[in-house]
Scaffold this motif. Sequence first.
Motif, short mmCIF file in Angstrom:
data_model
loop_
_atom_site.label_atom_id
_atom_site.label_comp_id
_atom_site.label_asym_id
_atom_site.label_seq_id
_atom_site.Cartn_x
_atom_site.Cartn_y
_atom_site.Cartn_z
N ASP A 1 -7.64 -9.04 62.92
CA ASP A 1 -8.82 -9.06 63.78
C ASP A 1 -9.24 -10.50 64.00
OD1 ASP A 1 -9.28 -6.37 64.37
OD2 ASP A 1 -10.09 -6.02 62.37
N GLU B 1 -13.52 -9.18 76.61
CA GLU B 1 -13.27 -8.20 75.56
C GLU B 1 -11.85 -7.65 75.66
OE1 GLU B 1 -15.03 -3.88 74.06
OE2 GLU B 1 -14.98 -4.39 76.18
N PHE C 1 -9.04 -7.91 72.65
CA PHE C 1 -8.62 -6.71 71.92
C PHE C 1 -7.20 -6.26 72.29
CE2 PHE C 1 -13.03 -6.64 70.96
CZ PHE C 1 -13.21 -5.85 69.86
N LYS D 1 -13.35 -11.02 68.36
CA LYS D 1 -13.82 -9.64 68.26
C LYS D 1 -15.16 -9.57 67.53
CE LYS D 1 -9.23 -7.44 68.09
NZ LYS D 1 -8.36 -6.55 67.29
#
Length: 232
Positions: free
Chosen positions: A122, A38, A42, A126
Amino acid sequence: MLSPSRSQSILPLSNETYDRWLQDVFDVPLVIQLTDDEKFLFKQNLTIENVQKFSRENAKDIIAVGFDMSKTFIFSDLDYVGQAFYHNVVKIARGITISQSKATFGFLNEYVYFFIGADGRDNIGKVHFVAIQAAPSFSNSFPQIFGSRSDIPSLIPCAIDQDPYFRLTRDVAHKLKYPKPALIHGKFIPSLAGAQSKMSASSEMSSVFMSDTQKKLIQKVVHIRYRLTVDK
């Protein structure tokens, strides 16, 4: 669940101390997920090597809390995901639509970015990550602990900002005929800047880290007091 950072602040430490109390009281297995994947997805400026190093260093802080290591499993997503765990990941992913993920987390596509003038995009990782964070909620993701049983319920202490992930998890659990995870929401610890701001690893000067020396803490307090005085 812990998103690894360069140095762990006392915010996750408070959660881990509570986790240890739960383990002591109920005498149960404890699983701690380090979501280094993650962090990589990100944070565009970080490499795989960066986030793996964060996981190793944060794991040391977690172990120091004093868990019963015979009943504690700490794992890095980048190192562990596969086999039975990944079987659940793809089952969960198939049960959550792209529209659900976008609506829950506010992900935007390039068409929307063009009209609002936002920077960045994005990425697809994600959108998919919720399936990876959800998988530890189900006991058969860990056959080395629970065997093939999928009927063992889980209790997940977490910060309130993690709630959207587990709302989707609870929705998909019904489809998979798994027990819905139960949650205990923790409050944010205020930062050194005051009760109106939360402590975050991304704000170094207003947060207290496990690695901070006494001298460093004094510098932070002086810095914050000066900034607050200037703002007034």
